[in-house]
Design an enzyme around this catalytic site. Sequence first.
Site, PDB file in Angstrom:
ATOM      1  N   HIS A   1       9.459 -25.860 -15.419  1.00 55.79           N
ATOM      2  CA  HIS A   1       9.051 -24.647 -14.707  1.00 55.79           C
ATOM      3  C   HIS A   1       9.439 -24.658 -13.225  1.00 55.79           C
ATOM      4  O   HIS A   1       9.279 -23.644 -12.544  1.00 55.79           O
ATOM      5  CB  HIS A   1       7.542 -24.437 -14.844  1.00 55.79           C
ATOM      6  CG  HIS A   1       7.167 -23.736 -16.116  1.00 55.79           C
ATOM      7  ND1 HIS A   1       5.952 -23.885 -16.732  1.00 55.79           N
ATOM      8  CD2 HIS A   1       7.870 -22.866 -16.894  1.00 55.79           C
ATOM      9  CE1 HIS A   1       5.908 -23.151 -17.824  1.00 55.79           C
ATOM     10  NE2 HIS A   1       7.060 -22.531 -17.948  1.00 55.79           N
ATOM     11  N   LYS A   2       9.922 -25.786 -12.745  1.00 56.62           N
ATOM     12  CA  LYS A   2      10.336 -25.837 -11.336  1.00 56.62           C
ATOM     13  C   LYS A   2      11.840 -26.098 -11.205  1.00 56.62           C
ATOM     14  O   LYS A   2      12.299 -26.606 -10.188  1.00 56.62           O
ATOM     15  CB  LYS A   2       9.530 -26.898 -10.590  1.00 56.62           C
ATOM     16  CG  LYS A   2       8.050 -26.541 -10.482  1.00 56.62           C
ATOM     17  CD  LYS A   2       7.283 -27.494  -9.586  1.00 56.62           C
ATOM     18  CE  LYS A   2       5.831 -27.057  -9.457  1.00 56.62           C
ATOM     19  NZ  LYS A   2       5.052 -27.959  -8.576  1.00 56.62           N
ATOM     20  N   ASN A   3      12.571 -25.702 -12.223  1.00 56.27           N
ATOM     21  CA  ASN A   3      14.019 -25.884 -12.230  1.00 56.27           C
ATOM     22  C   ASN A   3      14.689 -24.645 -11.641  1.00 56.27           C
ATOM     23  O   ASN A   3      14.570 -23.543 -12.179  1.00 56.27           O
ATOM     24  CB  ASN A   3      14.487 -26.126 -13.671  1.00 56.27           C
ATOM     25  CG  ASN A   3      15.984 -26.332 -13.774  1.00 56.27           C
ATOM     26  OD1 ASN A   3      16.755 -25.420 -13.518  1.00 56.27           O
ATOM     27  ND2 ASN A   3      16.387 -27.528 -14.163  1.00 56.27           N
TER      28      ASN A   3
END
Length: 331
Positions: free
Chosen positions: A105-107
């Site tokens: 989700h933090k890519n």
Amino acid sequence: MAEAGEGGEVEFDWSDVEPIPQDDGPRPVVPIAYTDEFRELMDLFRAVLAKDERSARALKLTADVIAVNAANYTVWHFRRLVLDALGRDLHEELEYLDAAAEGNHKNYQIWHHRRWVVQKLGKDAVYKELEFTEGALKDDPKNYHAWSHRQWLLQELEDWKWELDYCSKLLEEDSANNSAWNQRFFVVTRCPSLGGLLQMRDSEVSYCVDFIKQVPTNESPWRYLKGLFLDDRAAFVNNSVVSEACITELVKDPNNVPAFGFLLDLLNAGFQPTSGQKEMLQKVLSAWETPSELTDAVCVRLQKVDAMRCQYWAWRRSLLPLPVAAPEIRN
């Protein structure tokens, strides 16, 4: 040629492609210990990229490479080229991205690719995407990528009517959610139908003060309250609701760090307490008469009650103007 493999997945024949190994030079200083799977996939991808092959098997290859390294920007870029060339259903691509986002989700690359897909699909996809961001924010309420994506979606959609309610819902669940406060400020200042900060200020001040009354030591609403007077010092200093809320909480709790910090900001902006407010503040801080003496006393108190940041408050105190000495009277 393609064949169905185990589990029904399509497996493609790559016998016609000569893989291109990574060239680290004759004597690499610190060679990376890639897995055999990673090396094979990347060698094959370099060959496909060199040929600029935009085919179904190339699309499948990008997914395989992303599965071992979701941060490879070149692979994502090439995937977009292949999707365009094949005219693939981009609703299916969003489903693929939902799966790819699990644990990622933090890519940056995944979020950038989502934006590209949504732009291609148009406004109909924006509503579904807003739901997706809500799911991501349930898992991580401070996910910068999800918030940034959501702000972009709102501006693309040009329909903000439910966003303040969404922010209120999040803040009712956690009034210390700085990301939700930031989103609320974004909506108040950017939503065309709300009329801007000046139009919304009074109602937002009341909304914020209500939260402060509930949890007076929660710094988040205090910071939001100050932000409502961005670049308007006169309004900040002269708003009686704001100063009364601050002083009332200090009388209740003389060790309230956020309230003292807010009072310091008020004083530095030029605030001068009324006679009634002065009387209230002298119950909290004694031995001061002038606003400059009050400002110094606030800094001293903050150094005591907020020991973790005592050096910061000492620095703030060092910025205060020196008191003007009384003129010498000569005979």
